[in-house]
Design an enzyme around this catalytic site. Structure first.
Site, PDB file in Angstrom:
ATOM      1  N   LYS A  63       0.839  -1.209   0.000  1.00 49.08           N
ATOM      2  CA  LYS A  63       0.000   0.000   0.000  1.00 49.08           C
ATOM      3  C   LYS A  63       0.869   1.253   0.000  1.00 49.08           C
ATOM      4  O   LYS A  63       0.613   2.201  -0.737  1.00 49.08           O
ATOM      5  CB  LYS A  63      -0.943  -0.027   1.222  1.00 49.08           C
ATOM      6  CG  LYS A  63      -2.034  -1.096   1.104  1.00 49.08           C
ATOM      7  CD  LYS A  63      -2.853  -1.281   2.378  1.00 49.08           C
ATOM      8  CE  LYS A  63      -3.857  -2.423   2.190  1.00 49.08           C
ATOM      9  NZ  LYS A  63      -4.686  -2.711   3.372  1.00 49.08           N
ATOM     10  N   GLN A 107      -4.461  -1.307   9.670  1.00 45.02           N
ATOM     11  CA  GLN A 107      -4.464  -2.636   9.066  1.00 45.02           C
ATOM     12  C   GLN A 107      -5.060  -3.662  10.041  1.00 45.02           C
ATOM     13  O   GLN A 107      -4.711  -3.699  11.212  1.00 45.02           O
ATOM     14  CB  GLN A 107      -3.026  -3.030   8.677  1.00 45.02           C
ATOM     15  CG  GLN A 107      -2.916  -4.326   7.903  1.00 45.02           C
ATOM     16  CD  GLN A 107      -3.566  -4.286   6.510  1.00 45.02           C
ATOM     17  OE1 GLN A 107      -3.724  -3.234   5.917  1.00 45.02           O
ATOM     18  NE2 GLN A 107      -3.957  -5.437   6.005  1.00 45.02           N
ATOM     19  N   ASP A 130     -10.993   3.224   4.521  1.00 40.71           N
ATOM     20  CA  ASP A 130     -11.333   1.800   4.459  1.00 40.71           C
ATOM     21  C   ASP A 130     -12.855   1.594   4.472  1.00 40.71           C
ATOM     22  O   ASP A 130     -13.338   0.513   4.157  1.00 40.71           O
ATOM     23  CB  ASP A 130     -10.757   1.067   5.680  1.00 40.71           C
ATOM     24  CG  ASP A 130      -9.520   0.258   5.338  1.00 40.71           C
ATOM     25  OD1 ASP A 130      -9.446  -0.259   4.206  1.00 40.71           O
ATOM     26  OD2 ASP A 130      -8.648   0.141   6.211  1.00 40.71           O
TER      27      ASP A 130
HETATM   28  N1  GUN Z   1      -7.101  -6.615   6.308  1.00 37.66           N
HETATM   29  C1  GUN Z   1      -7.518  -7.341   5.253  1.00 37.66           C
HETATM   30  N2  GUN Z   1      -8.102  -6.546   4.328  1.00 37.66           N
HETATM   31  C2  GUN Z   1      -8.039  -5.291   4.815  1.00 37.66           C
HETATM   32  C3  GUN Z   1      -8.471  -4.033   4.315  1.00 37.66           C
HETATM   33  O1  GUN Z   1      -9.048  -3.908   3.230  1.00 37.66           O
HETATM   34  N3  GUN Z   1      -8.217  -2.974   5.113  1.00 37.66           N
HETATM   35  C4  GUN Z   1      -7.593  -3.094   6.313  1.00 37.66           C
HETATM   36  N4  GUN Z   1      -7.405  -1.995   7.040  1.00 37.66           N
HETATM   37  N5  GUN Z   1      -7.194  -4.242   6.811  1.00 37.66           N
HETATM   38  C5  GUN Z   1      -7.412  -5.338   6.062  1.00 37.66           C
END
Ligand code: GUN
Length: 300
Positions: A63, A107, A130
């Site tokens: 990311k 995350q 998110d």
């Molecule tokens: N863990 C797995 N997928 C995601 C996501 O799309 N966003 C976040 N913050 N954590 C994740």
């Protein structure tokens, strides 16, 4: 090539290349970041990683790298799993107040001692790229997509990009998580699909999947979907990312078997995964555009 192999290739599904779509989106995203910078705004994304989960660490690095590629300033906050709930909430409070931060991503999963629901509710809704804050979840339920969660948002883009009609079609979503399955179902319902959600307790999964014109699989189980569970000509979207004991990364779908029966299929890796990141960039840029007055505000 044998005649059987030739036939399989001729009748095989079209590949939906998420990596290529995500890279194509990047050109436009870079241009939008430049337009923002011309107004004195550099989009900023705060990325919070708690603990040492190996997969999370890889996802976060990807990311951060993608942000750099389009000119978004990413600010990493990596903390050991010994961080307290209170300390994490204080950090989020600071990020909420920081005018250079347009998006906050924590995350998941978080260590067990952290109150995940409280953390997600503490993120300012207008920075919740998110889309996990209750406000944004509620918006999705009533058909207002403020920050659509990145993975299902990416799936919707892939369907659109491939000109796959959604209205009136039978869609089966496997997996009822808050991150993928539930928001996926809501987005498809908003487009007038007939949606069923299956999950770990669903009995006779194949009885459901065989009805699907579009099958979205997010179960985290390698080879869960085999050809006899798939309708001929179905569109198969594989959200799973599983690491096998030999290190190979596979999805939830028996790709080689199912591709002979489906009309479209996403590969793993290179299908939905890159789109999750592309949509995170999209949401972060949109957030900065709202703040800069280049787009309607998300809130009244
Ligand atoms: N863990 C797995 N997928 C995601 C996501 O799309 N966003 C976040 N913050 N954590 C994740």
């Amino acid at each position: 090539m044998t005649s059987t192999a030739l036939k399989a290739e001729q009748t095989g599904a079209k590949l939906i290349d998420g990596k290529a779509v995500a890279l194509k989106m990047r050109e436009a995203q870079r241009a939008r970041v430049e337009a923002l910078q011309a107004t004195g705004v550099t989009p900023g994304l705060a990325v919070v990683l708690v603990g040492d989960d190996a997969a999370s660490s890889i996802y976060v690095s990807r990311k951060v790298k993608a942000c750099e590629a389009v000119g978004i300033k990413s600010i990493s906050h990596r903390h050991p799993s010994s961080i307290t709930n209170e300390e994490l909430l204080v950090l989020i409070g600071k990020l909420n107040a920081d005018p250079n931060v347009h998006g906050i991503l924590v995350q998941l999963p978080l260590p067990a001692h952290i109150d995940m629901a409280k953390v997600l509710e503490t993120i300012a809704p207008e920075k919740d790229v998110d889309g996990f804050h209750l406000y944004n979840v509620g918006a999705l339920v009533v058909g207002r997509q403020i920050f659509p969660p990145c993975t299902p948002y990416g799936v919707m883009h892939l369907l659109e990009y491939s000109d796959i009609p959604i209205e009136g079609r039978n869609v089966v979503v496997i997996g009822a998580s808050n991150i993928v399955g539930k928001p996926m179902a809501l987005m498809l319902m908003a487009r007038d699909a007939t949606v069923a959600i299956c999950h770990a307790k669903t009995r006779d999964l194949g009885q459901w999947t065989i009805l699907a014109d579009i099958l979205v699989v997010a179960a985290g189980v390698p080879n869960l979907i085999v050809p006899q569970m798939v309708k001929t000509g179905a569109v198969v979207i594989d959200v799973g990312i599983n690491r096998l004991p030999d290190g190979k990364i596979v999805g939830d779908v028996d790709f080689e078997g199912v591709r002979k029966k489906a009309s479209y299929i996403t590969p793993v890796p290179g299908g939905v995964g890159p789109m999750t990141i592309a949509m995170l960039l999209e949401n972060t840029i949109q957030s900065a555009e709202r703040k800069a007055g280049l787009r309607e505000p998300a809130h009244d």
